[in-house]
Design a protein around this motif. Sequence first.
Motif, short mmCIF file in Angstrom:
data_model
loop_
_atom_site.label_atom_id
_atom_site.label_comp_id
_atom_site.label_asym_id
_atom_site.label_seq_id
_atom_site.Cartn_x
_atom_site.Cartn_y
_atom_site.Cartn_z
N SER A 1 0.84 -1.21 0.00
CA SER A 1 0.00 0.00 0.00
C SER A 1 0.87 1.26 0.00
CB SER A 1 -0.98 -0.02 1.18
OG SER A 1 -0.23 -0.01 2.39
N GLN B 1 2.20 1.55 -3.41
CA GLN B 1 1.15 1.91 -4.36
C GLN B 1 0.96 3.43 -4.40
OE1 GLN B 1 -0.59 -0.28 -6.51
NE2 GLN B 1 -1.01 1.71 -7.43
N SER B 2 1.07 4.04 -3.22
CA SER B 2 0.88 5.49 -3.22
C SER B 2 2.02 6.19 -3.95
CB SER B 2 0.72 6.02 -1.79
OG SER B 2 1.88 5.69 -1.06
N VAL C 1 3.60 4.84 -6.46
CA VAL C 1 3.34 4.57 -7.88
C VAL C 1 2.28 5.57 -8.40
CG1 VAL C 1 2.39 2.92 -9.53
CG2 VAL C 1 3.93 2.12 -7.71
N ASP C 2 1.24 5.72 -7.61
CA ASP C 2 0.18 6.64 -8.02
C ASP C 2 0.73 8.06 -8.19
OD1 ASP C 2 -1.50 4.52 -7.94
OD2 ASP C 2 -2.35 4.99 -5.95
N ALA C 3 1.60 8.44 -7.26
CA ALA C 3 2.16 9.79 -7.32
C ALA C 3 2.99 9.96 -8.58
CB ALA C 3 3.00 10.05 -6.06
N VAL D 1 2.69 8.32 -11.40
CA VAL D 1 1.81 8.32 -12.58
C VAL D 1 1.17 9.71 -12.73
CG1 VAL D 1 -0.35 7.41 -13.50
CG2 VAL D 1 1.38 5.84 -12.57
N ALA D 2 0.76 10.23 -11.59
CA ALA D 2 0.10 11.54 -11.63
C ALA D 2 1.06 12.63 -12.08
CB ALA D 2 -0.47 11.85 -10.24
N THR E 1 -0.92 -0.88 -12.30
CA THR E 1 -1.48 0.47 -12.34
C THR E 1 -1.64 0.97 -13.78
OG1 THR E 1 -0.38 0.86 -10.25
CG2 THR E 1 -1.21 2.81 -11.42
N LYS F 1 -4.40 -0.56 -15.79
CA LYS F 1 -5.76 -0.13 -15.45
C LYS F 1 -6.11 1.23 -16.04
CE LYS F 1 -5.71 -2.43 -10.98
NZ LYS F 1 -5.32 -2.02 -9.65
N LEU F 2 -5.17 1.96 -16.53
CA LEU F 2 -5.45 3.32 -17.00
C LEU F 2 -6.20 3.31 -18.33
CD1 LEU F 2 -2.05 5.02 -16.08
CD2 LEU F 2 -4.27 5.43 -15.03
#
Lengths: 477, 478
Positions: free
Chosen positions: B419, B422-423, B425-427, B429-430, B474, B477-478
């Motif tokens: 988790s 994952q955050s 990774v999300d950051a 990607v963003a 990730t 899923k985009l």
Amino acid sequence: MEFKDWTVASAAEAMRKGEISSVELVRALVAEKNARDGDIQAYLTFDEDGAIAAASEADSRRAAGDTSPLLGIPVAVKDLINVRGQPCTCASKILEGYVSPYDATVIARLKAAGAVCAGRVNMDEFAMGSSTENSAFKTTRNPHDLSRVPGGSSGGSAAAVAGGEAVCALGTDTGGSIRQPASFCGIVGFKPTYGRVSRYGVTAFASSLDQVGPMTKTVEDSALLAQALFGADPHDGTTALNPVPDFASALRGASLKGLRIGLPREYFVPGTAPEVTEIVKAAIGKCADAGAEIVDVSLPHTEYAMAVYYIVAPAEASANLARFDGVRYGHRSAKSDDVMSLYCRSRAEGFGQEVKRRIILGTYVLSSGYYDAYYGRAQRVRTLIRRDFDSAFGKVDFLLTPVAPTPAFKVGELQDPLSMYLNDLFTIPASLAGLPAISVPAGATAAGLPVGVQFIAPSFADAPLLACARAFEDTLA
Amino acid sequence: MKYIATIGLETHVQLKTRTKMFCSCLLRTGDEPNTNVCPVCMGYPGALPVMNRQAVKFTVMAGMALGCDIPRRSAFDRKNYFYPDMAKDYQISQNGAPLCIGGGVEIALPDGSPKFVRINHIHLEEDAAKINHYARHSGIDFNRGGTPLMEIVGEPDLSSADETIAYLEALKELLVYVGVSDCNLEEGNMRSDVNISVRPEGQSALGTKVEIKNMNTFKGIHAAIEYEVARQIDLLNHGGAVVQETRRWDGELGETQSMRGKENAHDYRYFPEPDLVPVELDEETIAEWRAEVPELPRARRARMMSEYGLPEYDAGVIAADKACADFFEKAARAAAPVPGKTVSNWFMTEVLRLVGEGGGDISSCALAPEALAELLRLLDAGTINGPTAKELLPELFEKGGMPKAIVDARGLGQVSDASALQSLVDAAVAANPKSVADFKAGKKAAAGFFVGQVMKASKGKADPKLVGRLVAETLSKL
């Protein structure tokens, strides 16, 4: 008391009682030496300052409660034994000017016991000879008759003690070099069992035969010195590890009674001077009178001993004396221009006739093609000679023999090397077998020349041998 | 005509005892000349030799490693000859009863097949002093005089320069392994006399032999043999005859030169050394010394392959050097259950590289085998990741210490919390829409970019595999 009458034991006793100091004893020695040595010529050098310093240190030790029996006793040293800071010429020109950088183990032990080692006495060059005439520096005279030799090779040691200019001395014996001069000069000469006294620092003549021993006025004195000299030495791998006997207790109550004394028939043969034979026979009689059992024995290989000795000793000497090459110390010829001539000329100029003779002989017997015929065979016969003794000592406790076939001969009398070699006929076998042997005064010829007898004991029976000799001494008193 | 060469070596090996063969003078190179000397090694009157027991032990251990028989009784002899480097003008050596008899060493022929080279015997003696020649004079340095010298007398089983060098290398490897000599060729620790003869093929009798004296370097020995064999063949081919003689190798001219002929050969007049009692070895001592002979490279190689599952190449490299093999085995045992092959990979690529860069050797570095083991265990358990392990190693190599303590103190533990990652990774990607667009346009390599970004954001501590999986999920899923 006059200096000449001091023994190790009596001087030690007088010093203990405060009747004389070591410094006084040494001063008396110097005075006596200065008075007598012009005739006798026993000393090569004497370090007077060193002697006084060592004597006064001994006196301080005594004052501090030290009771060592040799404390403050001056010991004359045969000139092949290294003493740090003193010359060690071996009576050879090749070591003229050499100053030793170290103490032999025997010297270290004497010094530790408080003895004063300052006088160096004459010898046959590199201990090769039986008259001390082979010295490169002087001819020592027999104090009993100045026209005669003191014997050799430890002739300087014997003459200094007999002549009253030393209390005691160290000699070395390879084939009789302690015992024969002791007999010639009328003193006690003791060659210990091979391996009992360290050879470290004793310039080697024949390594498998050389042994240091005391030369003294009495058997008791020899025992006192032996007590200090004996013992294993980490610097000499050939020293024995056997415990050192307590000589004082061995000598206490010494008696000939019940001892079985063997007379090897090969030692009682024509060729020995009649007066010598007479004195030896009288000695045998005294032993018998004192309760010893006299037994005839045989050492059948005796006749080969001389030949074996004159192969083994020169062979070892040829290697031992190789180091005197002019490279690191000692005489270096001024006339050399390359390495080979440096060797040849330095050695030709430095060595005397007899030394050269033995080096050549030794080199020859070891040469390729001759080794088996000479050295190899000599070693095998040496084993047979040793076995002769082993079997004789199965029957008797000690052997009694003449020391030398004659009393002291005249200076210059023996010109032929072989007749000189024959002087050691009776002393060589015990050397080859490594046995302890002692020459004890037994009487004198009509002309007043001393004659000794030799007692030989089994290996490591050094203390019983001295006890036997001590008891024999008593029969003469 | 075709010729066969026959070559036999006498190899002198200086033993690495603390003191000299017959006295207690120190053995140390580089000291002022004639400072490590005494009456014994200077051949002063009255001086006597005393046996160095360590030298006897080393010789016997070398003999054991070479498969020699060890007689219970051995004796010393005097070898007589005059030379200024020999203080006593005789050398104490062994002629009749050497310490080790027989034995031999296996070498590999160029085609890979093995050849056994026999040893006649090994004896112990004292080395000569060193003579230095100057413009107008010569000097003798007795510091070297009396160094214990073991002479390995080989049988004439060699037939080429290559075989000879293989034999010497095998000897060297073994002796260094047993720890009796450094075999440093430049310092003259290992010097050989080489006997060479040639004979026509088909002839059984050996030709006349020539001896080339006192050679240090393998390169020189190789060149000298090639030259000498060619010289002898050339002589015979032109109707000449080989003269029995001693020759020397002139490395600068690249030729052998006559020193002395047979007629000038020394007669050494050997006889038993009366100053030394024979060496008597009892069963107990021999057993004790045998137990101290380490496992030899060949056997060790085989055992390491089966015990640690190493490939032959790895086992060969590691076993060739005793210190390396000792280090590896300690590390591999402590690293279990990490597979031996993993330890060997790290040891050979990373550790040995650091050793090479440092210019020292494995035994002098600060890295403990246990530290390497712990590092690999941390890696295996996922506590740290590969890049962290690679970063830590040089530090452990330089300064020592244990990796776990460092990892804990600095918080270098790997982040495997999905988790948390994952955050990150999300950051990533963003923050990188262009790369997202590239990925969607089919540039699959852009995924690697995101992994890199996440690793960077985690300061290298993230579990790279987990990050890879999270990034892939990730992006898909985009």
